[in-house]
Design a protein around this motif. Structure first.
Motif, PDB file in Angstrom:
ATOM      1  N   ASP A  47     -38.268  83.537  73.440  1.00 18.03           N
ATOM      2  CA  ASP A  47     -37.960  82.322  74.277  1.00 18.03           C
ATOM      3  C   ASP A  47     -39.038  81.384  74.568  1.00 18.03           C
ATOM      4  O   ASP A  47     -40.034  81.917  75.458  1.00 18.03           O
ATOM      5  CB  ASP A  47     -37.418  83.077  75.759  1.00 18.03           C
ATOM      6  N   ARG A  48     -38.928  80.403  73.940  1.00 19.49           N
ATOM      7  CA  ARG A  48     -40.270  79.399  74.213  1.00 19.49           C
ATOM      8  C   ARG A  48     -39.805  77.969  73.637  1.00 19.49           C
ATOM      9  O   ARG A  48     -38.708  77.864  73.381  1.00 19.49           O
ATOM     10  CB  ARG A  48     -41.443  80.001  73.362  1.00 19.49           C
ATOM     11  N   GLU A  49     -40.688  77.062  74.053  1.00 15.70           N
ATOM     12  CA  GLU A  49     -40.675  75.749  73.418  1.00 15.70           C
ATOM     13  C   GLU A  49     -41.428  75.570  72.314  1.00 15.70           C
ATOM     14  O   GLU A  49     -42.643  75.836  72.415  1.00 15.70           O
ATOM     15  CB  GLU A  49     -41.200  74.777  74.637  1.00 15.70           C
ATOM     16  N   VAL A  50     -40.890  74.785  71.363  1.00 16.67           N
ATOM     17  CA  VAL A  50     -41.467  74.751  70.050  1.00 16.67           C
ATOM     18  C   VAL A  50     -41.361  73.291  69.540  1.00 16.67           C
ATOM     19  O   VAL A  50     -40.376  72.569  69.599  1.00 16.67           O
ATOM     20  CB  VAL A  50     -40.842  75.756  68.999  1.00 16.67           C
ATOM     21  N   PRO A  51     -42.510  72.792  68.651  1.00 17.53           N
ATOM     22  CA  PRO A  51     -42.276  71.640  68.024  1.00 17.53           C
ATOM     23  C   PRO A  51     -41.796  71.724  66.650  1.00 17.53           C
ATOM     24  O   PRO A  51     -41.890  72.424  66.114  1.00 17.53           O
ATOM     25  CB  PRO A  51     -43.896  71.148  68.112  1.00 17.53           C
ATOM     26  N   VAL A  52     -40.776  70.795  66.501  1.00 22.69           N
ATOM     27  CA  VAL A  52     -40.186  70.764  65.213  1.00 22.69           C
ATOM     28  C   VAL A  52     -40.429  69.365  64.580  1.00 22.69           C
ATOM     29  O   VAL A  52     -40.292  68.407  65.117  1.00 22.69           O
ATOM     30  CB  VAL A  52     -38.764  71.068  65.219  1.00 22.69           C
ATOM     31  N   ASN A  53     -40.975  69.264  63.312  1.00 23.56           N
ATOM     32  CA  ASN A  53     -40.948  68.091  62.392  1.00 23.56           C
ATOM     33  C   ASN A  53     -40.039  67.645  61.659  1.00 23.56           C
ATOM     34  O   ASN A  53     -39.388  68.363  60.899  1.00 23.56           O
ATOM     35  CB  ASN A  53     -42.361  68.191  61.621  1.00 23.56           C
ATOM     36  N   ALA A  54     -39.495  66.714  62.254  1.00 22.92           N
ATOM     37  CA  ALA A  54     -38.182  66.153  61.481  1.00 22.92           C
ATOM     38  C   ALA A  54     -38.392  65.138  60.280  1.00 22.92           C
ATOM     39  O   ALA A  54     -39.298  64.798  60.012  1.00 22.92           O
ATOM     40  CB  ALA A  54     -37.329  65.372  62.710  1.00 22.92           C
ATOM     41  N   SER A  55     -37.534  64.951  59.455  1.00 24.07           N
ATOM     42  CA  SER A  55     -37.553  64.236  58.327  1.00 24.07           C
ATOM     43  C   SER A  55     -37.915  62.824  58.424  1.00 24.07           C
ATOM     44  O   SER A  55     -38.195  62.031  57.760  1.00 24.07           O
ATOM     45  CB  SER A  55     -36.114  64.118  57.509  1.00 24.07           C
ATOM     46  N   ASN A  56     -37.669  62.196  59.947  1.00 27.29           N
ATOM     47  CA  ASN A  56     -37.807  60.779  60.108  1.00 27.29           C
ATOM     48  C   ASN A  56     -39.537  60.620  60.597  1.00 27.29           C
ATOM     49  O   ASN A  56     -39.990  59.638  60.799  1.00 27.29           O
ATOM     50  CB  ASN A  56     -37.181  60.292  61.001  1.00 27.29           C
ATOM     51  N   GLY A  57     -40.061  61.738  60.275  1.00 27.43           N
ATOM     52  CA  GLY A  57     -41.670  61.484  60.757  1.00 27.43           C
ATOM     53  C   GLY A  57     -41.920  61.843  62.211  1.00 27.43           C
ATOM     54  O   GLY A  57     -43.054  61.906  62.427  1.00 27.43           O
ATOM     55  N   GLN A  58     -41.051  62.174  62.820  1.00 30.38           N
ATOM     56  CA  GLN A  58     -41.253  62.318  64.207  1.00 30.38           C
ATOM     57  C   GLN A  58     -41.142  63.852  64.770  1.00 30.38           C
ATOM     58  O   GLN A  58     -40.648  64.626  64.030  1.00 30.38           O
ATOM     59  CB  GLN A  58     -40.410  61.639  65.367  1.00 30.38           C
ATOM     60  N   THR A  59     -42.040  64.169  65.788  1.00 29.75           N
ATOM     61  CA  THR A  59     -42.022  65.675  66.259  1.00 29.75           C
ATOM     62  C   THR A  59     -40.983  65.676  67.486  1.00 29.75           C
ATOM     63  O   THR A  59     -41.208  64.909  68.454  1.00 29.75           O
ATOM     64  CB  THR A  59     -43.353  65.905  66.635  1.00 29.75           C
ATOM     65  N   TYR A  60     -40.211  66.620  67.464  1.00 28.16           N
ATOM     66  CA  TYR A  60     -39.392  66.877  68.551  1.00 28.16           C
ATOM     67  C   TYR A  60     -39.838  68.312  69.134  1.00 28.16           C
ATOM     68  O   TYR A  60     -40.117  69.087  68.470  1.00 28.16           O
ATOM     69  CB  TYR A  60     -37.793  66.714  67.837  1.00 28.16           C
ATOM     70  N   TRP A  61     -39.298  68.440  70.472  1.00 29.04           N
ATOM     71  CA  TRP A  61     -39.594  69.829  71.000  1.00 29.04           C
ATOM     72  C   TRP A  61     -38.223  70.090  71.293  1.00 29.04           C
ATOM     73  O   TRP A  61     -37.225  69.830  71.911  1.00 29.04           O
ATOM     74  CB  TRP A  61     -40.405  69.433  72.436  1.00 29.04           C
ATOM     75  N   PHE A  62     -38.132  71.642  71.052  1.00 32.19           N
ATOM     76  CA  PHE A  62     -36.914  72.294  71.347  1.00 32.19           C
ATOM     77  C   PHE A  62     -37.053  73.631  72.086  1.00 32.19           C
ATOM     78  O   PHE A  62     -38.151  74.207  71.920  1.00 32.19           O
ATOM     79  CB  PHE A  62     -36.195  72.716  69.892  1.00 32.19           C
TER      80      PHE A  62
END
Length: 444
Positions: free
Chosen positions: A195-210
């Motif tokens: 159970d945590r928050e992780v950064p995800v690198n999307a195909s559009n070049g941006q980083t999203y947090w989930f």
């Protein structure tokens, strides 16, 4: 009459057609039948909340003119239920039996197990489809078994269009995030919950947090047979938190670099933060005063007024520049009496009441006033020198120039003397402006 009865009741004709029923019986009936109860239909064509054989036996007894009052038992999955049935014939005015009236007590008021399972399955699927979180179910080989619509709207994977049942989850995760994803899934397959928050690198070049929660799926023998992933996009929340942290840092820098002693208090006058100037004035560090009621150190009558004022409770900006009596006293950590000039401001910041105290050491103010007086005297001296000592030789030069011009015999000398006269007049104008500005600065 049936509708006013609290007992589930059913009235059927001699040919088993439904003549009438009340709402309580209809509720129980609907638990067992997909189609609603309707008058005119045969009751025998439906699933009853009791055994059909019992019904036919009791029906025959009632139709023979007997009143029936009996108890029956029904075995459920966990216990035995005993319920009671009353039956009586209903006659017309001519004495002919019109039908049988049955009333029931202690009938099971919950649906049978198979209906409960169907309902739970439907509820489960409805919850997953409407959930804001993305839901992804994998088997022990990390093959996709199920996902909901919310997941398809998240930038969790390199290509969302590839997301479908029956494929390996690691095949659609970006190269950058593959190692992290595989590591977390292996932990879940080992029985751990993540159970945590992780950064995800999307195909559009941006980083999203989930915000993700990964937990194992176990069967009845406690064996791990799969993994469930719940994911929620918290990028905006993360951005807000980072912006808030930056704002707090900037605010603290402003507070810290202010030369005036400042104390930030909560609505109960407890110290949240003091700057270095306040630490020097009071002799305490910020850590020593954190959580301390400032009224234990500084006495001011405005504290009582602010605490009881309805404005303090309701207004967005409660007070502005509430200056105390000209000077008040406080005791510093060394036990010395310090006289200060105190200003109080109260605000509503992020729905929280915040009080700001600004204190100036009177000793420093007196030194500043003394220094200002010295500067004033110096300005006056300079102005006197400019208006008297400097202008005196200038006036002599101007007088000599006028005499020479009056007695000049050569045109060249006359030209040079005119240049000298213009220069002295220009210098005289400059000195006058300096003197005037000096007096204006002093308010004279």
């Amino acid at each position: 009459m049936l509708n006013f009865s609290e007992t589930p009741s059913l009235f059927v004709s001699p040919s088993h057609e439904i003549i009438s029923f009340n709402a309580h019986f209809e509720t129980i009936f609907n638990w067992h039948n997909p189609q609603p109860l309707q008058k005119g239909l045969s009751i025998t064509e439906h699933q009853l909340p009791f055994d059909h054989n019992h019904y036919f036996r009791l029906f025959e007894e009632v139709m023979s003119g007997q009143k029936v009052d009996t108890s029956l038992t029904k075995q459920s999955h966990s216990n035995t239920i005993q319920y009671y049935i009353k039956g009586e014939p209903i006659y017309c005015n001519q004495g002919t039996i019109q039908g049988a009236l049955f009333s029931f007590k202690n009938l099971p008021l919950s649906p049978p197990s198979y209906r409960e399972i169907d309902t739970l399955t439907h509820c489960f699927e409805s919850i997953l489809s409407e959930a804001h979180e993305g839901v992804l179910v994998l088997d022990q080989d990390l093959t996709i078994l199920y996902y909901n619509e919310a997941l398809t709207k998240q930038y969790m994977y390199e290509n969302n269009r590839l997301l479908k049942e029956g494929i390996q989850i690691l095949d659609i995760v970006s190269e950058v995030d593959r190692a992290q994803t595989e590591f977390l899934l292996k932990l879940a397959l080992e029985g751990k919950i993540i159970d945590r928050e992780v950064p995800v690198n999307a195909s559009n070049g941006q980083t999203y947090w989930f915000k993700i929660k990964i937990f194992p799926i176990k069967n009845s023998t406690n064996q791990v047979i799969g993994v469930t992933i719940l994911s929620l996009d918290v990028s905006q929340k993360r951005k807000f938190e980072l912006d808030l942290q930056e704002s707090e840092i900037r605010f603290k820098n402003i507070i810290e670099n202010t030369p005036i002693a400042l104390a930030i208090l909560d609505k109960n006058f407890r110290v949240i933060h003091i700057n270095s100037a306040a630490e020097e004035l009071l002799g305490y560090t910020c850590e020593e005063l954190a959580g301390t009621d400032i009224r234990n150190i500084i006495f001011c009558s405005y504290f009582d007024d602010m605490g009881s004022s309805p404005l303090f409770e309701n207004s967005d900006a409660f007070f502005t520049n509430l200056t105390s009596d000209r000077f008040i006293s406080t005791i510093n950590k060394a036990g010395e009496l310090v006289t200060i000039d105190l200003t109080i401001n109260a605000y509503k910041f992020n729905a929280n009441k915040t009080i700001v105290l600004a204190a100036r050491d009177v000793r420093v103010l007196l030194k500043q006033e003394e220094k200002l007086q010295k500067h004033t005297e110096l300005f006056r001296k300079i102005a006197w020198q400019q208006s008297h000592e400097v202008r005196k030789p200038l006036a002599n030069i101007k007088g000599i120039t006028e005499l020479l011009l009056d007695n000049a015999t050569s045109s060249s000398i006359d030209l040079y003397l005119n240049y000298l006269k213009e220069a002295t007049e220009e210098l005289d104008t400059i000195i006058k402006n300096i003197v005037n500005q000096t007096y204006l600065t002093q308010g004279e």
